[in-house]
Design an enzyme around this catalytic site. Structure first.
Site, PDB file in Angstrom:
ATOM      1  N   HIS A  37      57.103   6.177  35.957  1.00  0.00           N
ATOM      2  CA  HIS A  37      57.640   5.115  36.813  1.00  0.00           C
ATOM      3  C   HIS A  37      56.867   4.994  38.128  1.00  0.00           C
ATOM      4  CE1 HIS A  37      60.565   2.250  38.137  1.00  0.00           C
ATOM      5  NE2 HIS A  37      61.493   2.606  37.277  1.00  0.00           N
ATOM      6  N   ASP A  63      54.052 -10.922  23.405  1.00  0.00           N
ATOM      7  CA  ASP A  63      53.710 -11.450  22.082  1.00  0.00           C
ATOM      8  C   ASP A  63      52.238 -11.146  21.805  1.00  0.00           C
ATOM      9  OD1 ASP A  63      53.109 -12.912  19.828  1.00  0.00           O
ATOM     10  OD2 ASP A  63      54.047 -14.766  20.509  1.00  0.00           O
TER      11      ASP A  63
END
Length: 417
Positions: free
Chosen positions: A155, A361
């Site tokens: 993170h 995508d």
């Protein structure tokens, strides 16, 4: 029935061109200890054609722009004690894997998982220290063309929006673009850097025996609560407001603390819009740019309140963000807001549906769903996401109650389905 996953290739994917070398400083927020941990997630895609090869090649090209992801975390060479990014160009740890089953055979990895998540996440080589490597990735190809991208990222390098920005860059290149449409911006030096508070004693963390569970909130329920809130208060509320209030109230009732004991719910808010004057106007900042918001009330109040009243408590806490963030940025605070207290009376919530991860995508369609595993045994946590497409509604994944409270928690959450 068990299904075996075979890892067929393990290597580093480095930038395909020369990239800058040296050391990059991180922002005040990046360096907060609360972000020095790994986040694991599975991204499930219905079909692809040689997805491991395509993603590997696109990753190598994307790392030219996002070269810090190819580096390593290291201590400040000047002895300041702060972690930095050493831009070594070593690359992202990348694993290719296969399994003979189809996604349909494993119910598209709906809960409970038929394949353990560890089999679908990248296993680091023994010499790697996971907290030193910003990103590790595994692409597992299933029979019939489905595939799963397993990610482990630290993170410290990025928040959820920043990670999604990077993955969308990889996806755009996989689809044939020569460069990502969003130019990445490091810009860590413009993030507020308030004076540090004097160091206190070492933090003490209790470890809980928390169990995992998943519950879905129907779209009808969420829309009904939104309409009710608007009718009663004259104000609109969000899906997040409804979901976190459901979760907080259910958990508070289930753990059944003394009515006078305070319970807390904490979540992080994106603050990029609060820093428009200093961040690049065209966007592209991918570092941690989030601020913790905490709502507090007595256990008795949350357990007995109408849900609309719990939502109001959440919304009041959110409304304090501009003032609290401005004070923190100016150094006007007594306690570090990022120094969180991990107790059983505290619940931490993360919201995964608005990060951009569901838009990634690689050329064959967006993910069916994303399964996060941002779990630590020192904190009770709930992750608000989405069920697999085409299902509607909201999925709440939790690691927040111990065994003695699980049945009561499940019964409370059923009331919101």
């Amino acid at each position: 029935m068990s299904f075996a996953v075979t890892r067929t290739s393990r290597s580093f994917v480095a930038p395909c061109e020369e990239t800058p070398r040296g050391s990059l400083g991180l922002s005040f927020i990046d360096r907060e200890p609360v972000f020095r941990y790994v986040v694991r997630s599975l991204h499930v895609f219905r079909h692809g054609r040689e997805p491991a090869r395509v993603i590997r090649e696109a990753l190598s090209k994307a790392l030219v722009k996002y070269y810090p992801f190819a580096g390593r975390f290291a201590d400040d060479p000047d002895g300041g004690g702060e972690v930095r990014v050493a831009c070594t160009g070593e690359g992202v740890w990348f694993v290719e894997a296969k399994t003979d089953c189809s996604l349909e055979d494993v119910k598209h990895l709906g809960p409970p998982l038929v394949i353990p998540e560890d089999a679908l996440l990248p296993m680091p080589s023994p010499e790697l220290k996971p907290l030193d490597v910003p990103l590790m990735m595994q692409v597992t190809e299933f029979a019939g063309g489905g595939f799963v991208v397993g990610l482990i990222f630290v993170h410290t390098i990025a928040d959820g929006i920043g990670l999604a920005q990077f993955l969308n860059a990889v996806a755009e290149i996989a689809c044939g673009l020569p460069n990502p449409t969003v130019e990445p911006a490091w810009s860590r030096e413009v993030i507020p850097n308030p004076p540090k508070l004097p160091p206190g004693g070492p933090p003490v963390f209790s470890s809980f025996k928390l169990l995992d569970t998943t519950a879905d909130l129907s779209a009808d329920h969420i829309n009904h609560v939104k309409a009710q809130h608007l009718e009663i208060t004259g104000q609109r509320c969000s899906t997040f407001d409804v979901a976190v209030s459901n979760l907080w109230q259910s958990r508070t009732r289930a753990i059944n603390l003394d009515p006078g004991v305070d319970v807390h719910v904490c979540f992080f808010a994106n603050t990029r819009h609060r820093l428009r004057q200093v961040l690049p106007p065209e966007g592209g900042y991918y570092g941690n740019c989030i601020y913790p918001i905490t709502a507090t009330a007595s256990s008795g109040r949350i357990a007995s309140a109408e849900l609309i009243d719990v939502i109001s408590i959440i919304r009041d806490a959110k409304a304090r963000l501009p003032d609290e963030f401005a004070k923190w940025a100016a150094g006007d605070f007594k306690d570090d807001p990022y120094e969180l207290s991990f107790t059983y009376s505290s619940l931490f919530v993360t919201y995964w549906t608005r990060l951009g991860l569901l838009d990634v995508d690689y050329g064959w369609g967006k993910p069916l769903h994303v399964i996060p595993f941002a779990y630590l045994d020192i904190m009770a946590i709930g992750i608000i996401g989405a069920p697999p497409a085409p299902q509607k509604g909201t999925r709440v994944m939790t690691h927040c109650v111990e065994k003695e409270h699980m049945q009561a928690f499940l019964e409370e959450m059923k009331g919101f389905a």
